[in-house]
Enzyme design. Structure first.
Site, PDB file in Angstrom:
ATOM      1  N   ASN A  20       0.752  -1.095  -0.109  1.00  0.00           N
ATOM      2  CA  ASN A  20      -0.439   0.135  -0.152  1.00  0.00           C
ATOM      3  C   ASN A  20       0.268   1.144   0.172  1.00  0.00           C
ATOM      4  O   ASN A  20       2.269   0.996   0.252  1.00  0.00           O
ATOM      5  CB  ASN A  20      -0.705   0.328   1.544  1.00  0.00           C
ATOM      6  CG  ASN A  20      -2.025  -1.167   1.258  1.00  0.00           C
ATOM      7  OD1 ASN A  20      -2.635  -1.223  -0.114  1.00  0.00           O
ATOM      8  ND2 ASN A  20      -1.945  -1.953   2.089  1.00  0.00           N
ATOM      9  N   CYS A  37      -5.181  -8.264  -4.495  1.00  0.00           N
ATOM     10  CA  CYS A  37      -5.465  -6.974  -4.590  1.00  0.00           C
ATOM     11  C   CYS A  37      -5.954  -7.283  -5.628  1.00  0.00           C
ATOM     12  O   CYS A  37      -5.721  -8.042  -7.321  1.00  0.00           O
ATOM     13  CB  CYS A  37      -4.223  -6.008  -5.149  1.00  0.00           C
ATOM     14  SG  CYS A  37      -4.409  -4.255  -5.995  1.00  0.00           S
ATOM     15  N   GLY A  38      -6.962  -7.166  -6.272  1.00  0.00           N
ATOM     16  CA  GLY A  38      -7.790  -7.342  -7.677  1.00  0.00           C
ATOM     17  C   GLY A  38      -7.419  -7.109  -8.419  1.00  0.00           C
ATOM     18  O   GLY A  38      -7.278  -7.362  -9.535  1.00  0.00           O
ATOM     19  N   ASN A  39      -7.871  -5.471  -8.673  1.00  0.00           N
ATOM     20  CA  ASN A  39      -7.300  -4.753  -9.933  1.00  0.00           C
ATOM     21  C   ASN A  39      -5.473  -4.752 -10.418  1.00  0.00           C
ATOM     22  O   ASN A  39      -5.451  -4.412 -11.310  1.00  0.00           O
ATOM     23  CB  ASN A  39      -7.579  -2.987  -8.997  1.00  0.00           C
ATOM     24  CG  ASN A  39      -9.242  -2.697  -9.187  1.00  0.00           C
ATOM     25  OD1 ASN A  39     -10.152  -2.688  -9.720  1.00  0.00           O
ATOM     26  ND2 ASN A  39      -9.676  -1.634  -7.962  1.00  0.00           N
ATOM     27  N   ASN A  55      -7.903 -10.213   1.852  1.00  0.00           N
ATOM     28  CA  ASN A  55      -7.808  -9.052   3.333  1.00  0.00           C
ATOM     29  C   ASN A  55      -8.875  -8.744   4.082  1.00  0.00           C
ATOM     30  O   ASN A  55      -9.748  -8.935   3.818  1.00  0.00           O
ATOM     31  CB  ASN A  55      -6.926  -7.808   2.213  1.00  0.00           C
ATOM     32  CG  ASN A  55      -8.201  -7.601   1.261  1.00  0.00           C
ATOM     33  OD1 ASN A  55      -9.192  -8.692   0.858  1.00  0.00           O
ATOM     34  ND2 ASN A  55      -7.912  -6.797  -0.065  1.00  0.00           N
ATOM     35  N   HIS A  82     -12.240  -6.961   5.172  1.00  0.00           N
ATOM     36  CA  HIS A  82     -13.475  -6.069   4.493  1.00  0.00           C
ATOM     37  C   HIS A  82     -14.251  -5.527   5.669  1.00  0.00           C
ATOM     38  O   HIS A  82     -14.729  -6.924   6.240  1.00  0.00           O
ATOM     39  CB  HIS A  82     -13.482  -5.707   3.211  1.00  0.00           C
ATOM     40  CG  HIS A  82     -12.768  -6.719   1.812  1.00  0.00           C
ATOM     41  ND1 HIS A  82     -12.131  -4.844   1.174  1.00  0.00           N
ATOM     42  CD2 HIS A  82     -11.875  -7.373   2.034  1.00  0.00           C
ATOM     43  CE1 HIS A  82     -11.511  -6.105   0.695  1.00  0.00           C
ATOM     44  NE2 HIS A  82     -10.920  -6.425   0.866  1.00  0.00           N
ATOM     45  N   ASN A  89     -10.083  -2.656   5.453  1.00  0.00           N
ATOM     46  CA  ASN A  89     -10.500  -2.046   4.250  1.00  0.00           C
ATOM     47  C   ASN A  89     -11.959  -1.684   3.752  1.00  0.00           C
ATOM     48  O   ASN A  89     -13.351  -2.696   4.982  1.00  0.00           O
ATOM     49  CB  ASN A  89     -10.413  -2.994   2.856  1.00  0.00           C
ATOM     50  CG  ASN A  89      -9.193  -3.293   2.971  1.00  0.00           C
ATOM     51  OD1 ASN A  89      -8.142  -1.982   2.207  1.00  0.00           O
ATOM     52  ND2 ASN A  89      -8.154  -4.847   3.254  1.00  0.00           N
ATOM     53  N   GLU A 106      -9.513   2.298   1.448  1.00  0.00           N
ATOM     54  CA  GLU A 106      -8.586   1.459   1.807  1.00  0.00           C
ATOM     55  C   GLU A 106      -7.518   1.827   3.340  1.00  0.00           C
ATOM     56  O   GLU A 106      -7.116   2.892   3.347  1.00  0.00           O
ATOM     57  CB  GLU A 106      -7.979   1.424   0.422  1.00  0.00           C
ATOM     58  CG  GLU A 106      -8.730   0.618  -0.446  1.00  0.00           C
ATOM     59  CD  GLU A 106      -7.530   0.037  -1.641  1.00  0.00           C
ATOM     60  OE1 GLU A 106      -6.385  -0.401  -1.281  1.00  0.00           O
ATOM     61  OE2 GLU A 106      -8.086   0.392  -2.915  1.00  0.00           O
ATOM     62  N   ARG A 107      -7.128   0.346   3.708  1.00  0.00           N
ATOM     63  CA  ARG A 107      -6.046   0.590   4.746  1.00  0.00           C
ATOM     64  C   ARG A 107      -4.958   0.845   4.255  1.00  0.00           C
ATOM     65  O   ARG A 107      -4.473  -0.162   3.302  1.00  0.00           O
ATOM     66  CB  ARG A 107      -6.432  -1.598   5.377  1.00  0.00           C
ATOM     67  CG  ARG A 107      -5.058  -2.241   5.962  1.00  0.00           C
ATOM     68  CD  ARG A 107      -5.333  -2.921   6.291  1.00  0.00           C
ATOM     69  NE  ARG A 107      -4.883  -3.620   4.872  1.00  0.00           N
ATOM     70  CZ  ARG A 107      -4.758  -5.588   5.129  1.00  0.00           C
ATOM     71  NH1 ARG A 107      -4.490  -5.994   6.671  1.00  0.00           N
ATOM     72  NH2 ARG A 107      -4.299  -6.724   4.460  1.00  0.00           N
ATOM     73  N   CYS A 143     -11.180  -0.539  -6.370  1.00  0.00           N
ATOM     74  CA  CYS A 143     -11.227  -1.597  -5.219  1.00  0.00           C
ATOM     75  C   CYS A 143     -11.650  -2.779  -5.398  1.00  0.00           C
ATOM     76  O   CYS A 143     -13.113  -4.087  -5.278  1.00  0.00           O
ATOM     77  CB  CYS A 143     -11.513  -1.529  -3.574  1.00  0.00           C
ATOM     78  SG  CYS A 143     -10.848  -3.230  -2.706  1.00  0.00           S
ATOM     79  N   GLY A 164     -12.734  -5.032  -2.463  1.00  0.00           N
ATOM     80  CA  GLY A 164     -13.185  -4.581  -1.670  1.00  0.00           C
ATOM     81  C   GLY A 164     -14.785  -4.448  -2.543  1.00  0.00           C
ATOM     82  O   GLY A 164     -16.422  -5.521  -1.984  1.00  0.00           O
TER      83      GLY A 164
HETATM   84  N1  LIG Z   1      -7.202  -2.227  -4.256  1.00  0.00           N
HETATM   85  C1  LIG Z   1      -6.830  -3.245  -4.080  1.00  0.00           C
HETATM   86  C2  LIG Z   1      -7.032  -3.920  -3.207  1.00  0.00           C
HETATM   87  C3  LIG Z   1      -5.701  -2.980  -1.901  1.00  0.00           C
HETATM   88  C4  LIG Z   1      -6.483  -3.721  -0.567  1.00  0.00           C
HETATM   89  C5  LIG Z   1      -5.387  -3.490   0.475  1.00  0.00           C
HETATM   90  N2  LIG Z   1      -5.321  -1.945   0.905  1.00  0.00           N
HETATM   91  C6  LIG Z   1      -5.512  -3.901   1.858  1.00  0.00           C
HETATM   92  O1  LIG Z   1      -4.688  -3.543   2.798  1.00  0.00           O
HETATM   93  O2  LIG Z   1      -5.683  -5.257   1.690  1.00  0.00           O
HETATM   94  C7  LIG Z   1      -8.343  -4.540  -4.721  1.00  0.00           C
HETATM   95  O3  LIG Z   1      -8.008  -3.697  -5.933  1.00  0.00           O
HETATM   96  O4  LIG Z   1      -8.287  -5.343  -4.189  1.00  0.00           O
END
Ligand SMILES: N[C@H](CCC[C@H](N)C(=O)O)C(=O)O
Length: 282
Positions: A62, A71-73, A160, A162, A193, A211-212, A220, A223
């Site tokens: 991060n 990280c999906g994206n 991760n 959520h 997150n 986001e965390r 996200c 997310g």
């Molecule tokens: N942007 C990312 C998620 C990052 C998650 C990150 N912020 C964490 O510490 O879990 C997504 O597209 O899934």
């Protein structure tokens, strides 16, 4: 250091090919390179590394230098990176993450990946595994105090953590104020997150996310998956949902029979660059 700036619906990261050589101190580099004034500017740093068990490994940091499990994206952009850079000719590949090995299907047009479908794996609902501290075995539609209000949240891990919160109108929220109240809430031992969701109909939701480790982002992927699982569990939507994010739309499907979540969306390259990381101040 050579890098490629890429994004998934505006959730942008700096990508570095570490298949041939490692990067020293990626956490510190992530903090410095992510700064939108003194660095390149991004939501974080993603390294593409070799793997003994899959085609590649994705290592994600991060903007605050903390490590994300998945990280999906980002993983969609990893699929685009390795294909477009000629590191693979496969259009179906496996990527190792801290959340396990993920299966990708790359959709190619004119020799470049335009979109990717990812099997994001099974959602995890057991509170202790999210993790979230609760008297309940699962946190579904449970109250949480944040700011001077009480919200109802549903907690899901996609590898991760959520917290999904349903609201009347996501555009009415002051995320700069509200986001950190969730991210740093002591009930989340590893932080969290947080997705704020406005249900539009049984097949469409609107989402903003804090986001965390990165703050509000344009999208996200993990997310969006957590949000759809929470929407189904709360009876608001069917299993296949279009998620409207600030940066665009993701198609999410929770395959209940196989208990796995599929995410389909675009992956984009913005520019190639080179940077002397020793010159990046903190
Ligand atoms: N942007 C990312 C998620 C990052 C998650 C990150 N912020 C964490 O510490 O879990 C997504 O597209 O899934």
């Amino acid at each position: 250091m050579l890098f490629v700036k890429m994004h998934g619906l505006g959730n942008d990261y700096v990508y570095v090919d570490c298949t041939k050589e490692n990067l020293e101190n990626p956490s510190k580099i992530a903090r410095r390179i992510s700064d939108r004034h003194f660095g390149v500017g991004s939501d974080g740093l993603i390294l593409i590394k070799p793997s003994d068990t899959a085609d590649f490994t994705m290592e994600m940091y991060n903007a605050d230098g903390s490590r994300g499990e998945m990280c999906g994206n980002g993983i969609r952009c990893v699929g685009k990176f390795v294909y477009d850079q000629g590191l693979t000719e496969k259009t179906e590949l496996q990527v190792e993450t801290l959340a396990g090995i993920k299966e990708l299907k790359l959709f190619v047009e004119q020799g470049q990946v335009q979109s990717v479908r990812v099997d994001m794996g099974a959602p995890v609902l057991r509170a202790a595994d999210v993790p979230v501290i609760s008297q309940k075995e699962q946190v579904i539609d449970e109250p949480i105090h944040a700011g001077n209000a009480v919200y109802r949240m549903t907690c899901v891990s996609m590898g991760n953590p959520h917290a999904v919160v349903f609201v009347e109108n996501v555009m009415d929220l002051n995320l700069e104020e509200l986001g950190p109240q969730f991210e740093g809430n002591p009930c989340f031992p590893n932080r969290v997150n947080t997705e704020f969701i406005q249900v539009l109909d049984e097949n469409r939701i609107r989402m903003r996310v804090w986001e965390r480790g990165s703050g509000e982002t344009f999208a996200c992927g993990t997310g969006a998956c957590a949000a759809v699982v929470a929407s189904v569990l709360n009876g608001f939507t069917k299993d296949r949902v279009t998620v409207e994010l600030l940066g665009g739309c993701l198609e999410i499907e929770w395959d209940r029979k196989r208990d796995t979540v599929f995410m389909t969306g675009p992956a984009s390259t913005v520019f190639h660059g080179e940077i002397d990381v020793t010159k990046l101040e903190e």
